[in-house]
Design an enzyme around this catalytic site. Structure first.
Site, PDB file in Angstrom:
ATOM      1  N   ASP A  81     -15.549  -5.900  -0.804  1.00 57.06           N
ATOM      2  CA  ASP A  81     -15.172  -5.853   0.607  1.00 57.06           C
ATOM      3  C   ASP A  81     -16.417  -6.132   1.435  1.00 57.06           C
ATOM      4  O   ASP A  81     -17.432  -5.452   1.280  1.00 57.06           O
ATOM      5  CB  ASP A  81     -14.595  -4.477   0.941  1.00 57.06           C
ATOM      6  CG  ASP A  81     -13.437  -4.118   0.024  1.00 57.06           C
ATOM      7  OD1 ASP A  81     -12.662  -5.031  -0.301  1.00 57.06           O
ATOM      8  OD2 ASP A  81     -13.322  -2.952  -0.374  1.00 57.06           O
ATOM      9  N   ASP A 103       0.867  -1.174   0.000  1.00 60.88           N
ATOM     10  CA  ASP A 103       0.000   0.000   0.000  1.00 60.88           C
ATOM     11  C   ASP A 103       0.903   1.223   0.000  1.00 60.88           C
ATOM     12  O   ASP A 103       1.832   1.305   0.817  1.00 60.88           O
ATOM     13  CB  ASP A 103      -0.880   0.036   1.254  1.00 60.88           C
ATOM     14  CG  ASP A 103      -1.879  -1.112   1.317  1.00 60.88           C
ATOM     15  OD1 ASP A 103      -1.910  -1.926   0.377  1.00 60.88           O
ATOM     16  OD2 ASP A 103      -2.631  -1.189   2.307  1.00 60.88           O
TER      17      ASP A 103
END
Length: 244
Positions: free
Chosen positions: A131, A9
């Site tokens: 998600d 990330d």
């Protein structure tokens, strides 16, 4: 065969980890992203996963120059996500040399646009990030996990699987960044109902046992924190998935 997919990330070029997507709970790692990806590639990873957290917050600041450099310098497939909101953003990333683009909230909020993107760029170039959070049923979260939608996970999968969807990235957001282990039951359920969809599992991978538990269920397991923190190595992950 189930692959290990190392993940980074990035915020403004820095390698970070967030807990449950919270920018306030940020840990910065003093790694060069290109060197780290090269290390993962050398260790045997065939795919790499990058989340552009800067671009997720502000699409005008998407780290395209860095993403293009990473895509060109590594010799394995790179997939990139992070708040993709338009067809133009998908094209820009693919033009940078990215193999697959990860689309999230758009799949729920603008199905028409999402289907156009699937059709235009092809099912191999697109991964739907679904998600999930468990309410009475598994529902899909949107807006960087800030809110739960009213869409049930299995209904969303049913809709898109009939429209040519091949790849999903499914995160149990109660697990992400927590190192609490993966939700094997969730992935088994998806695999049983939708055997033709390639599932990438994400969130909570804490040990080689988690990889072992997902072998044969998922096409890939995204691992971020466990690799960055040295819990196990890419080589150990590959061996585990080959031998389990």
């Amino acid at each position: 065969m189930t692959q290990i997919i190392p993940a980074l990330d990035l915020i403004d070029g820095e390698v970070v980890r967030l807990v449950k997507g919270d920018y306030e709970q940020k840990k910065v790692y003093k790694y060069n992203p290109l060197e780290k990806f090269k290390e993962y590639e050398k260790a045997g990873a065939k795919e790499l996963h990058l989340v552009d957290l800067t671009g997720a917050k502000d699409p005008s600041k998407r780290q395209l120059a860095l993403i293009e450099k990473l895509a060109k310098e590594v010799n394995v497939n790179l997939q990139v996500g992070g708040g993709i909101r338009s067809k133009e953003e998908v094209k820009a990333l693919l033009d940078c040399g990215v193999k697959r683009v990860v689309i999230g909230s758009m799949a729920i909020k603008d199905a028409t646009l999402c289907l156009e993107i699937l059709k235009e760029f092809g099912s191999e170039a697109i991964v739907l990030a679904l998600d999930t959070i468990l309410k009475e049923d598994y529902v899909v979260a949107v807006n960087a996990w800030q809110e739960a939608s009213d869409k049930k996970l299995m209904e969303v999968l049913d809709f898109y699987s009939n429209k040519g969807l091949k790849h999903i990235l499914c995160t149990d957001i109660s697990k992400d960044g927590t190192m609490q282990g993966v939700n094997v039951r969730l992935y088994k359920l998806i695999h049983e109902i939708f055997p033709n969809i390639c599932i990438q599992a994400s969130g909570g991978v804490a040990s080689l046992k988690d990889l072992e538990n997902l072998k044969g269920i998922c096409s890939g397991v995204i691992v971020g924190k466990a690799l960055l923190d040295g819990v196990f190595s890419v080589e150990e992950g590959i061996r585990c998935l080959q031998n389990a």
